[in-house]
Design a protein around this motif. Structure first.
Motif, mmCIF file in Angstrom:
data_model
loop_
_atom_site.group_PDB
_atom_site.id
_atom_site.type_symbol
_atom_site.label_atom_id
_atom_site.label_comp_id
_atom_site.label_asym_id
_atom_site.label_seq_id
_atom_site.Cartn_x
_atom_site.Cartn_y
_atom_site.Cartn_z
ATOM 1 N N SER A 91 47.818 21.018 62.897
ATOM 2 C CA SER A 91 47.359 19.638 61.771
ATOM 3 C C SER A 91 48.652 20.114 60.512
ATOM 4 O O SER A 91 49.576 18.893 60.301
ATOM 5 C CB SER A 91 45.613 19.899 60.511
ATOM 6 O OG SER A 91 45.170 19.606 62.100
ATOM 7 N N ILE A 92 49.061 21.358 60.177
ATOM 8 C CA ILE A 92 49.843 22.048 59.586
ATOM 9 C C ILE A 92 51.126 21.638 60.259
ATOM 10 O O ILE A 92 52.436 20.663 59.506
ATOM 11 C CB ILE A 92 49.881 23.243 59.342
ATOM 12 C CG1 ILE A 92 48.764 23.378 58.260
ATOM 13 C CG2 ILE A 92 51.457 23.865 58.235
ATOM 14 C CD1 ILE A 92 48.698 24.646 57.977
ATOM 15 N N VAL A 93 51.379 22.033 61.201
ATOM 16 C CA VAL A 93 52.948 21.266 62.555
ATOM 17 C C VAL A 93 53.241 19.683 62.173
ATOM 18 O O VAL A 93 53.885 19.068 62.064
ATOM 19 C CB VAL A 93 52.704 21.881 63.697
ATOM 20 C CG1 VAL A 93 53.797 21.132 64.271
ATOM 21 C CG2 VAL A 93 52.875 23.717 63.233
ATOM 22 N N PHE A 110 53.676 18.090 58.975
ATOM 23 C CA PHE A 110 55.808 18.450 58.798
ATOM 24 C C PHE A 110 56.624 17.506 59.582
ATOM 25 O O PHE A 110 57.524 17.486 59.167
ATOM 26 C CB PHE A 110 55.857 19.904 58.794
ATOM 27 C CG PHE A 110 55.406 21.022 58.106
ATOM 28 C CD1 PHE A 110 56.457 20.283 56.781
ATOM 29 C CD2 PHE A 110 54.032 21.378 57.483
ATOM 30 C CE1 PHE A 110 55.787 21.227 55.133
ATOM 31 C CE2 PHE A 110 54.165 22.358 56.365
ATOM 32 C CZ PHE A 110 54.803 22.143 55.112
ATOM 33 N N THR A 111 55.752 17.545 60.505
ATOM 34 C CA THR A 111 56.603 16.433 62.069
ATOM 35 C C THR A 111 56.955 15.192 61.439
ATOM 36 O O THR A 111 57.815 14.372 61.294
ATOM 37 C CB THR A 111 55.776 16.496 62.932
ATOM 38 O OG1 THR A 111 55.445 17.693 63.409
ATOM 39 C CG2 THR A 111 56.602 15.607 64.470
ATOM 40 N N ILE A 112 55.742 15.321 61.260
ATOM 41 C CA ILE A 112 55.171 13.418 60.672
ATOM 42 C C ILE A 112 56.707 13.347 59.009
ATOM 43 O O ILE A 112 57.070 12.279 58.710
ATOM 44 C CB ILE A 112 53.875 13.206 59.981
ATOM 45 C CG1 ILE A 112 53.203 12.856 60.770
ATOM 46 C CG2 ILE A 112 53.642 11.801 58.890
ATOM 47 C CD1 ILE A 112 51.854 12.854 61.335
ATOM 48 N N LEU A 172 63.893 8.257 58.412
ATOM 49 C CA LEU A 172 63.784 6.508 58.352
ATOM 50 C C LEU A 172 64.502 5.890 57.458
ATOM 51 O O LEU A 172 64.100 6.172 56.098
ATOM 52 C CB LEU A 172 62.191 6.154 58.309
ATOM 53 C CG LEU A 172 61.615 6.295 59.468
ATOM 54 C CD1 LEU A 172 59.583 5.643 59.041
ATOM 55 C CD2 LEU A 172 62.366 5.436 60.571
ATOM 56 N N PRO A 173 65.330 5.202 58.259
ATOM 57 C CA PRO A 173 66.171 4.573 57.218
ATOM 58 C C PRO A 173 65.397 3.534 55.868
ATOM 59 O O PRO A 173 65.072 1.871 56.150
ATOM 60 C CB PRO A 173 67.555 3.635 57.733
ATOM 61 C CG PRO A 173 66.481 3.186 59.310
ATOM 62 C CD PRO A 173 65.534 4.412 59.262
ATOM 63 N N PHE A 174 65.189 3.781 55.018
ATOM 64 C CA PHE A 174 64.309 2.499 53.943
ATOM 65 C C PHE A 174 65.465 2.125 53.146
ATOM 66 O O PHE A 174 66.764 2.687 53.443
ATOM 67 C CB PHE A 174 63.529 3.239 52.848
ATOM 68 C CG PHE A 174 62.395 4.722 53.234
ATOM 69 C CD1 PHE A 174 61.214 3.900 53.652
ATOM 70 C CD2 PHE A 174 62.496 6.103 53.736
ATOM 71 C CE1 PHE A 174 60.313 4.745 54.143
ATOM 72 C CE2 PHE A 174 61.670 6.353 54.326
ATOM 73 C CZ PHE A 174 60.143 5.996 54.549
ATOM 74 N N GLY A 175 64.877 0.958 52.658
ATOM 75 C CA GLY A 175 65.813 -0.349 52.060
ATOM 76 C C GLY A 175 66.695 -0.998 52.972
ATOM 77 O O GLY A 175 68.696 -1.393 52.907
#
Length: 162
Positions: free
Chosen positions: A74-76, A79-81, A88-91
């Motif tokens: 879960s922890i790994v 952090f991967t997420i 990700l290119p926001f905007g």
């Protein structure tokens, strides 16, 4: 014997590099950019990456055991997420303002306005620039004019400000 010789240096290297990266990162977070702290953080953090990778390879059996447990996975996964989301290119995938336009705006920005952006008092910044040997006629002078007057690039003037 080889496994013990790796641990003799990999673990202390990782701990020391982590301390360096953590302290410099915290100082940068709080805008305490003193000395070479930003350069140290950006370049010497590679030592942390190297030490951590060697440490992980040397302790891969323990890592695999951690990843077999739900909490470890879960922890790994979390952090991967976070890593994926940060990429990700926001905007709409484009900067809100093209760098060329931003550069032109900064060239025509008076020193007093740039001082406020840099969280400096304009008159104190004026004196700081003069103490660095720059000829600045006043706080109404633009960054581009200061650069031209002193035979410098606008990037050099901005570096002196920030």
């Amino acid at each position: 014997m080889a496994k013990h010789s790796i641990r003799l240096w990999a673990t202390p290297l990782t701990v020391g590099a982590f301390a360096l990266s953590a302290v410099s990162g915290i100082l940068i977070f709080f805008h305490l950019n003193v000395g070479l702290i930003k350069v140290v953080h950006q370049w010497l953090s590679w030592i942390f990456v190297f030490g951590a990778l060697v440490h992980l390879v040397d302790n891969r059996a323990a890592l695999v055991q951690h990843l077999r447990r739900p909490i470890g996975r879960s922890i790994v996964a979390g952090f991967t997420i976070l890593i994926i989301l940060s990429l990700l290119p926001f905007g709409n995938g484009r900067p809100t303002m093209p760098p060329e336009r931003l550069n032109m705006i900064m060239l025509h920005t008076p020193l007093d306005a740039m001082a406020k952006v840099a969280n400096h008092h304009p008159e104190i910044l004026l004196e700081e620039l003069r103490s660095q040997g720059l000829h600045v006629s006043g706080t109404e002078q633009t960054i581009g004019d200061i650069a031209k007057t002193n035979g410098r690039t606008s990037s050099e003037i901005l570096s002196a400000i920030f």
